[in-house]
Design an enzyme around this catalytic site. Structure first.
Site, PDB file in Angstrom:
ATOM      1  N   ARG A 218      -1.260 -31.471  -0.627  1.00 44.81           N
ATOM      2  CA  ARG A 218      -2.552 -30.792  -0.973  1.00 44.81           C
ATOM      3  C   ARG A 218      -2.459 -30.033  -2.210  1.00 44.81           C
ATOM      4  O   ARG A 218      -1.178 -29.350  -2.259  1.00 44.81           O
ATOM      5  CB  ARG A 218      -3.212 -30.245   0.182  1.00 44.81           C
TER       6      ARG A 218
ATOM      7  N   ARG B 184      -5.608 -16.122  15.728  1.00 45.96           N
ATOM      8  CA  ARG B 184      -4.586 -16.978  15.828  1.00 45.96           C
ATOM      9  C   ARG B 184      -3.595 -16.451  16.948  1.00 45.96           C
ATOM     10  O   ARG B 184      -2.444 -16.897  17.143  1.00 45.96           O
ATOM     11  CB  ARG B 184      -3.383 -16.932  14.409  1.00 45.96           C
TER      12      ARG B 184
ATOM     13  N   ARG C 197       0.197 -24.248  -2.862  1.00 44.28           N
ATOM     14  CA  ARG C 197       0.705 -23.156  -2.011  1.00 44.28           C
ATOM     15  C   ARG C 197       2.238 -23.248  -1.902  1.00 44.28           C
ATOM     16  O   ARG C 197       2.655 -24.165  -1.561  1.00 44.28           O
ATOM     17  CB  ARG C 197      -0.001 -22.963  -0.627  1.00 44.28           C
TER      18      ARG C 197
ATOM     19  N   LYS D  42      -9.155 -27.271   8.450  1.00 44.25           N
ATOM     20  CA  LYS D  42      -9.894 -26.183   8.716  1.00 44.25           C
ATOM     21  C   LYS D  42     -10.602 -25.680   7.263  1.00 44.25           C
ATOM     22  O   LYS D  42     -12.079 -25.432   7.524  1.00 44.25           O
ATOM     23  CB  LYS D  42      -9.527 -24.966   9.454  1.00 44.25           C
TER      24      LYS D  42
ATOM     25  N   ARG E 115       5.573 -23.338  10.628  1.00 41.60           N
ATOM     26  CA  ARG E 115       3.861 -23.094  10.869  1.00 41.60           C
ATOM     27  C   ARG E 115       3.518 -23.703  12.021  1.00 41.60           C
ATOM     28  O   ARG E 115       2.526 -23.230  12.853  1.00 41.60           O
ATOM     29  CB  ARG E 115       3.130 -23.327   9.508  1.00 41.60           C
TER      30      ARG E 115
HETATM   31  P1  AMP Z   1      -3.360 -20.274   6.481  1.00 45.83           P
HETATM   32  O1  AMP Z   1      -3.685 -20.382   4.947  1.00 45.83           O
HETATM   33  O2  AMP Z   1      -4.532 -20.243   7.317  1.00 45.83           O
HETATM   34  O3  AMP Z   1      -2.606 -21.642   6.505  1.00 45.83           O
HETATM   35  O4  AMP Z   1      -2.412 -19.088   6.369  1.00 45.83           O
HETATM   36  C1  AMP Z   1      -1.254 -18.977   5.717  1.00 45.83           C
HETATM   37  C2  AMP Z   1      -0.354 -17.956   6.148  1.00 45.83           C
HETATM   38  O5  AMP Z   1      -1.093 -16.766   6.343  1.00 45.83           O
HETATM   39  C3  AMP Z   1       0.167 -18.271   7.708  1.00 45.83           C
HETATM   40  O6  AMP Z   1       1.127 -19.397   7.848  1.00 45.83           O
HETATM   41  C4  AMP Z   1       0.617 -16.692   8.401  1.00 45.83           C
HETATM   42  O7  AMP Z   1       1.723 -16.492   7.806  1.00 45.83           O
HETATM   43  C5  AMP Z   1      -0.497 -16.020   7.464  1.00 45.83           C
HETATM   44  N1  AMP Z   1      -1.952 -15.991   8.277  1.00 45.83           N
HETATM   45  C6  AMP Z   1      -3.113 -16.228   8.090  1.00 45.83           C
HETATM   46  N2  AMP Z   1      -3.858 -15.954   8.978  1.00 45.83           N
HETATM   47  C7  AMP Z   1      -3.396 -15.311  10.160  1.00 45.83           C
HETATM   48  C8  AMP Z   1      -3.778 -14.771  11.213  1.00 45.83           C
HETATM   49  N3  AMP Z   1      -4.850 -14.834  11.657  1.00 45.83           N
HETATM   50  N4  AMP Z   1      -2.529 -14.276  12.067  1.00 45.83           N
HETATM   51  C9  AMP Z   1      -1.361 -14.061  11.313  1.00 45.83           C
HETATM   52  N5  AMP Z   1      -0.956 -14.790  10.261  1.00 45.83           N
HETATM   53  C10 AMP Z   1      -2.041 -15.356   9.616  1.00 45.83           C
END
Ligand code: AMP
Length: 228
Positions: free
Chosen positions: A137, A98, A171, A23, A182
């Site tokens: 990554r 989400r 990360r 994404k 996740r």
């Molecule tokens: P990402 O960078 O999109 O993989 O997000 C990293 C982490 O941020 C996720 O594993 C969640 O803990 C939190 N997170 C990001 N976006 C959301 C969302 N829309 N709703 C809930 N938690 C989120």
């Protein structure tokens, strides 16, 4: 997009897919091609954690465990960012919504501003490949360009192809245990959004197991149609 046929309402695109689906990579490419703003709630939350804001303090442990941050915090974070002037150009939502609650909140926010979702694009991948994609990554600390040890290495080791920075970041939540959690959160809470947008007639599916550029080409077709 060329100037002559610009729609009066700025486009809103959603990228759906599990962690590791690509994404962020694809959103960055679409941002460049279409002049849209990439809105990643993950990036916004990581910035809040780094800045030590009240929302960041609440989100930190949840993110480290691979669980979803509360709808309340995420919706407020997204709403604040969406109100900033640059988002008037149109946005690509990467990692939001989400949950169904977040999707309903987004519908309400957009109806307030007279906008609509042009397309919700599901990047279709196999779970089994996601752990390898995520564990390798890293990204440039200077410009944010994403890389991968095997699939997209830098041309010269340790130096960003894009901006020349030597500051590379990995990360904290990109480790095997957290990735499993996740993926579980994705299937339990986020995958139902595919039906949600299909029912609204807004869903497009793009196979996303192949090469980054091939996926980008297919996305380009979907986005050109959705924003025409
Ligand atoms: P990402 O960078 O999109 O993989 O997000 C990293 C982490 O941020 C996720 O594993 C969640 O803990 C939190 N997170 C990001 N976006 C959301 C969302 N829309 N709703 C809930 N938690 C989120």
């Amino acid at each position: 997009m060329d100037g002559g046929m610009k729609p009066t309402v700025a486009p809103v695109l959603i990228l759906l897919g599990p962690p590791g689906a690509g994404k962020g990579t694809q959103a960055r490419m679409l941002e460049e091609t279409y002049g849209l703003i990439q809105l990643s709630t993950g990036d916004l939350l990581r910035a809040a954690v780094a800045a030590g804001t009240p929302a960041g303090k609440q989100a930190k442990a949840v993110m480290e465990a691979g669980d979803l941050v509360s709808d309340e915090i995420v919706i407020a974070t997204l709403r604040d960012r969406l109100m900033e002037d640059d988002c008037a150009k149109g946005v690509i939502l990467d990692g939001f919504p989400r949950t169904i609650v977040q999707a309903a909140a987004l519908d309400a926010l957009l109806s307030d501003t007279g906008q609509r979702i042009n397309a919700a694009i599901s990047l279709e991948v196999e779970d089994a490949a996601m752990v390898a994609r995520i564990s390798g990554r890293f990204s440039c600390g200077g410009c944010g360009e994403g890389y991968h040890d095997s699939f997209k290495p830098t041309a010269k080791p340790g130096i960003c192809d894009h901006c020349g920075s030597t500051e590379m970041k990995r990360r904290a939540d990109d480790n095997a245990e957290t990735v499993a959690q996740r993926l579980e959160a994705y299937h339990a809470q986020t995958a139902p959004l595919i039906d949600y947008y299909e029912t609204k007639g807004a869903l497009s599916r793009v196979p996303a197991m192949g090469a980054i550029d091939d996926i980008a080409a297919q996305l380009h077709d979907v986005v050109s149609q959705a924003t025409a």
